[in-house]
Design a protein around this motif. Structure first.
Motif, PDB file in Angstrom:
ATOM      1  N   ALA A  16      56.438  22.561  41.178  1.00 51.39           N
ATOM      2  CA  ALA A  16      55.467  23.012  40.289  1.00 51.39           C
ATOM      3  C   ALA A  16      55.345  24.423  40.184  1.00 51.39           C
ATOM      4  CB  ALA A  16      54.054  22.585  40.834  1.00 51.39           C
ATOM      5  N   GLN A  17      54.942  25.095  39.221  1.00 53.96           N
ATOM      6  CA  GLN A  17      55.093  26.426  39.115  1.00 53.96           C
ATOM      7  C   GLN A  17      53.544  27.166  38.695  1.00 53.96           C
ATOM      8  OE1 GLN A  17      57.998  27.610  36.253  1.00 53.96           O
ATOM      9  NE2 GLN A  17      59.604  26.757  37.448  1.00 53.96           N
ATOM     10  N   PRO A  18      52.929  27.203  39.505  1.00 48.27           N
ATOM     11  CA  PRO A  18      51.295  27.428  39.115  1.00 48.27           C
ATOM     12  C   PRO A  18      51.214  28.795  38.674  1.00 48.27           C
ATOM     13  CG  PRO A  18      51.512  27.353  41.428  1.00 48.27           C
ATOM     14  CD  PRO A  18      52.711  26.974  40.983  1.00 48.27           C
ATOM     15  N   VAL A  19      50.522  29.029  37.465  1.00 51.39           N
ATOM     16  CA  VAL A  19      50.142  30.358  37.155  1.00 51.39           C
ATOM     17  C   VAL A  19      48.778  30.349  36.214  1.00 51.39           C
ATOM     18  CG1 VAL A  19      52.523  30.675  36.166  1.00 51.39           C
ATOM     19  CG2 VAL A  19      50.953  29.725  34.330  1.00 51.39           C
ATOM     20  N   ALA A  20      48.348  31.663  36.264  1.00 54.05           N
ATOM     21  CA  ALA A  20      47.053  31.604  35.485  1.00 54.05           C
ATOM     22  C   ALA A  20      47.451  32.683  34.372  1.00 54.05           C
ATOM     23  CB  ALA A  20      45.912  32.378  36.548  1.00 54.05           C
ATOM     24  N   SER A  21      46.780  32.231  32.992  1.00 50.30           N
ATOM     25  CA  SER A  21      46.999  32.892  31.955  1.00 50.30           C
ATOM     26  C   SER A  21      46.203  33.996  31.864  1.00 50.30           C
ATOM     27  CB  SER A  21      47.312  32.133  30.842  1.00 50.30           C
ATOM     28  OG  SER A  21      46.208  31.582  30.523  1.00 50.30           O
ATOM     29  N   VAL A  22      46.290  35.074  30.891  1.00 51.92           N
ATOM     30  CA  VAL A  22      45.635  36.175  30.845  1.00 51.92           C
ATOM     31  C   VAL A  22      45.081  36.034  29.104  1.00 51.92           C
ATOM     32  CG1 VAL A  22      47.382  37.835  30.063  1.00 51.92           C
ATOM     33  CG2 VAL A  22      45.086  38.696  30.664  1.00 51.92           C
ATOM     34  N   TYR A  23      43.824  36.284  28.704  1.00 53.48           N
ATOM     35  CA  TYR A  23      43.294  36.168  27.690  1.00 53.48           C
ATOM     36  C   TYR A  23      42.082  36.951  27.587  1.00 53.48           C
ATOM     37  CZ  TYR A  23      40.453  32.278  29.420  1.00 53.48           C
ATOM     38  OH  TYR A  23      39.461  31.317  30.130  1.00 53.48           O
ATOM     39  N   SER A  24      41.482  37.296  26.457  1.00 56.88           N
ATOM     40  CA  SER A  24      40.280  38.137  26.165  1.00 56.88           C
ATOM     41  C   SER A  24      39.463  37.491  25.282  1.00 56.88           C
ATOM     42  CB  SER A  24      40.670  39.476  25.726  1.00 56.88           C
ATOM     43  OG  SER A  24      41.546  40.165  26.472  1.00 56.88           O
ATOM     44  N   GLY A  25      38.345  37.910  24.809  1.00 60.80           N
ATOM     45  CA  GLY A  25      37.809  37.085  23.721  1.00 60.80           C
ATOM     46  C   GLY A  25      36.092  37.788  23.375  1.00 60.80           C
ATOM     47  N   HIS A  26      35.806  37.115  22.481  1.00 60.72           N
ATOM     48  CA  HIS A  26      34.244  37.552  22.075  1.00 60.72           C
ATOM     49  C   HIS A  26      33.190  36.809  22.430  1.00 60.72           C
ATOM     50  CE1 HIS A  26      36.301  40.076  18.955  1.00 60.72           C
ATOM     51  NE2 HIS A  26      35.009  40.604  18.721  1.00 60.72           N
TER      52      HIS A  26
ATOM     53  N   HIS B 140      43.831  34.257  23.399  1.00 62.30           N
ATOM     54  CA  HIS B 140      45.157  34.824  24.027  1.00 62.30           C
ATOM     55  C   HIS B 140      45.553  35.847  22.904  1.00 62.30           C
ATOM     56  CE1 HIS B 140      45.186  31.068  26.540  1.00 62.30           C
ATOM     57  NE2 HIS B 140      45.836  32.093  27.320  1.00 62.30           N
ATOM     58  N   PHE B 141      45.351  35.406  21.631  1.00 61.73           N
ATOM     59  CA  PHE B 141      45.814  36.309  20.476  1.00 61.73           C
ATOM     60  C   PHE B 141      45.052  37.625  20.491  1.00 61.73           C
ATOM     61  CE2 PHE B 141      47.544  32.188  19.186  1.00 61.73           C
ATOM     62  CZ  PHE B 141      48.839  32.407  18.759  1.00 61.73           C
ATOM     63  N   GLU B 142      43.763  37.396  20.787  1.00 62.13           N
ATOM     64  CA  GLU B 142      42.872  38.734  20.877  1.00 62.13           C
ATOM     65  C   GLU B 142      43.349  39.654  21.887  1.00 62.13           C
ATOM     66  OE1 GLU B 142      39.241  36.081  20.738  1.00 62.13           O
ATOM     67  OE2 GLU B 142      38.433  37.660  19.752  1.00 62.13           O
ATOM     68  N   HIS B 143      43.786  39.043  22.924  1.00 68.58           N
ATOM     69  CA  HIS B 143      44.136  40.033  24.021  1.00 68.58           C
ATOM     70  C   HIS B 143      45.251  40.820  23.631  1.00 68.58           C
ATOM     71  CE1 HIS B 143      44.764  41.191  28.146  1.00 68.58           C
ATOM     72  NE2 HIS B 143      46.006  41.109  28.109  1.00 68.58           N
ATOM     73  N   PHE B 144      46.398  40.098  23.321  1.00 76.48           N
ATOM     74  CA  PHE B 144      47.599  40.913  22.868  1.00 76.48           C
ATOM     75  C   PHE B 144      47.401  41.861  21.652  1.00 76.48           C
ATOM     76  CE2 PHE B 144      49.083  37.511  25.401  1.00 76.48           C
ATOM     77  CZ  PHE B 144      49.637  38.236  26.500  1.00 76.48           C
TER      78      PHE B 144
END
Ligand code: AMP
Ligand code: MG
Length: 506
Positions: A82-92, A193-197
């Motif tokens: 397993a390759q555990p990851v946490a993803s980055v995002y932003s948001g309103h 996720h899209f708002e973040h980048f």
């Protein structure tokens, strides 16, 4: 040693579950996530499992009985490779730009059989901000039951594989205990996720993310079209359509999400992040299910408009790729017609009316009686605070030939209902079709996850008694069946249900 190709086969011992990983999200690279280790919980134990969700991964009931699986789903041990990851995002959040958020307590352990497995509540990540990375048993049971109930109702949703509990104390308004939900989705990518980048001017990553979503989830957008649209405006249009369809499902079912922030909006149009949600009892278009939502931003009747607003945020983020405002606007304009058509189709099925007038000269309402019938019945249900689920179920039974008295008895203003019923019966009789009316029972559920039912299952589970939770789960997995032994779960909510307070705290 993890296999960074993302594709590996597990066979640690003959009796142990084998999982073949195909970690597509990981291939996006390190701009999209941080590698993390789940933090285990002391002495984990099973609270709930879904064999239906397990089957999506090719896992059997006996696979789910294994201790290594329990430990893996608790976050105590990693599944091999397993390759555990946490993803980055932003948001309103609540209409305000909230900046960077990210998976603060959810860890993606990998993807198999087309489903990503996320463990929610297994400790801190670089995105935990002020949080503790944990989830409590109460909210984990709510998410588990709701996910599986929604799937059985045919509503697009993420799925829930399990809840694993522990006596680890977790502080919320009171002291509670920790749990981890394992949830499944073809992708957990959010509008955020899209708002973040976009917000970081990371346009290469933005394009990479869009191309990823298109390649894996919306391949039809990549096909050549003879209109002016480009691949990214088509992506936006696809997400608009899926989201509009989801809103139609929520509105037809009487489901209130409660926290429609852009970081809780799935790019696949799935119901995502079950927090203070509610399946409505008495119909109230103004209903606010989240006690932290003081302005009623996410009130039931506002959900489609909020989704539309959120889609504009997504559209804004995609502008560096779409490049043409008119194209973006025309994609966004798909929302209203798709929502209306889907909602009308769902209400038509709920009413058991399957035919539409073809007389082009008739005014709209007469062309399609469903519009007026729906508007009028919703007005009556709201005025008289009639239970939404019970109304539709009893209407289905009456339309099938049982007496109209029971559904009529739901209304204090009998005259008002009789007037509606007369109009309805004209259409039902005109369109008399045994199959249409029979299908009403397969679209108007007898059982939904009412707050007080969840609450009872939670209270018992907090005392380590999981029998009620298990029975409720099995009823909700077949919500259109009669289950006469659980008649009380299809009845009116008790008075105390109104005092259940559900906030963002989870
Ligand atoms: P939600 O309101 O659950 O959609 O969460 C909004 C943001 O807060 C997301 O970035 C979550 O990961 C994060 N978050 C919520 N609860 C916690 C928690 N207990 N610990 C860490 N992060 C959290
Ligand atoms: Mg969330």
């Amino acid at each position: 040693m993890a296999d960074n190709s993302g594709m590996s086969t597990l066979c640690p011992s003959p009796e142990q579950v084998q999982i073949r990983w195909n970690n597509r999200f990981h291939k996006l690279g390190s701009a999209f996530f941080s590698r993390v280790m789940p933090q285990g919980m002391p002495d984990p134990y099973w609270v709930a499992k879904s064999t239906g969700a397990a089957a999506l991964l090719g896992l059997s009931q006996s696979d789910l009985a294994q201790t290594p699986i329990l430990l893996a789903l608790a976050g105590n041990e990693l599944l091999p490779h397993a390759q555990p990851v946490a993803s980055v995002y932003s948001g309103h959040q609540f209409g305000q730009w909230a900046g960077q958020l990210g998976d603060g307590r959810a860890i993606l352990v990998g993807e198999t059989q087309g489903f990503e497995i996320q463990l929610k509540g297994c400790g801190l990540t670089p995105y935990s901000r002020m949080g503790d990375g944990r989830a409590v048993l109460r909210s984990s049971i709510r998410e588990f039951l709701a996910s599986e109930a929604m799937a059985a109702l045919g509503i697009p949703t993420t799925r829930a594989l399990s809840v694993v509990g522990s006596d680890l104390p977790v502080r919320r308004e009171t002291m509670e205990t920790a749990a981890v939900v394992a949830r499944l989705s073809p992708s957990f990518i959010r509008f955020g996720h899209f708002e973040h980048f976009a917000s970081q001017d990371q346009f290469d990553e933005l394009r990479q993310l869009a191309d990823f979503v298109i390649a894996h989830h919306y391949p039809q957008c990549a096909e050549a079209h003879d209109d002016q649209s480009n691949v990214y405006s088509r992506l936006l249009a696809c997400v608009v359509e899926r989201t509009a369809q989801l809103m139609a499902h929520w509105q037809a079912l009487g489901f209130c999400h409660g926290v429609m922030n852009t970081d809780n909006m799935s790019i696949l149009g799935l119901t995502l992040d079950y927090g203070p949600f509610q399946f409505m009892d008495a119909f109230d278009p103004q209903h606010i299910c989240n006690h932290s939502d003081h302005q009623g931003r996410y009130a039931f009747l506002r959900q489609p408009d909020v989704a539309n607003w959120n889609l504009f945020c997504l559209g804004q983020s995609l502008m560096p790729l779409i490049e043409d405002t008119e194209l973006a606007l025309s994609a966004l304009q798909r929302f209203k017609p798709v929502f209306e058509a889907q909602y009308l189709a769902l209400m038509r099925a709920k009413l058991g009316l399957h035919k539409q007038s073809t007389d082009p000269s008739a005014p709209t309402d007469e062309k399609d009686p469903v519009i007026k019938l729906t508007q009028n019945i919703l007005k009556l249900l709201a005025q008289q605070k009639v239970d939404y689920t019970i109304f539709w179920r009893q209407l289905s039974q009456a339309a099938r030939g049982e007496s109209w008295d029971r559904v009529r008895d739901l209304f204090v203003d009998r005259a008002g209902f009789d007037e509606w019923l007369a109009a309805y019966r004209r259409h039902v009789d005109a369109q008399a079709s045994a199959t249409a009316q029979h299908t009403m029972l397969s679209v108007n559920p007898k059982f939904v996850l009412r707050n007080h039912l969840a609450q009872q299952a939670i209270a018992a589970a907090q005392d380590k008694d999981y029998a009620l939770l298990g029975s409720l789960q099995s009823v909700l997995e077949h919500p259109f069946d009669e289950h006469p032994e659980h008649e009380e779960w299809a009845g009116f909510p008790p008075d105390w249900a109104a005092s259940i307070s559900v906030s963002c705290s989870s």
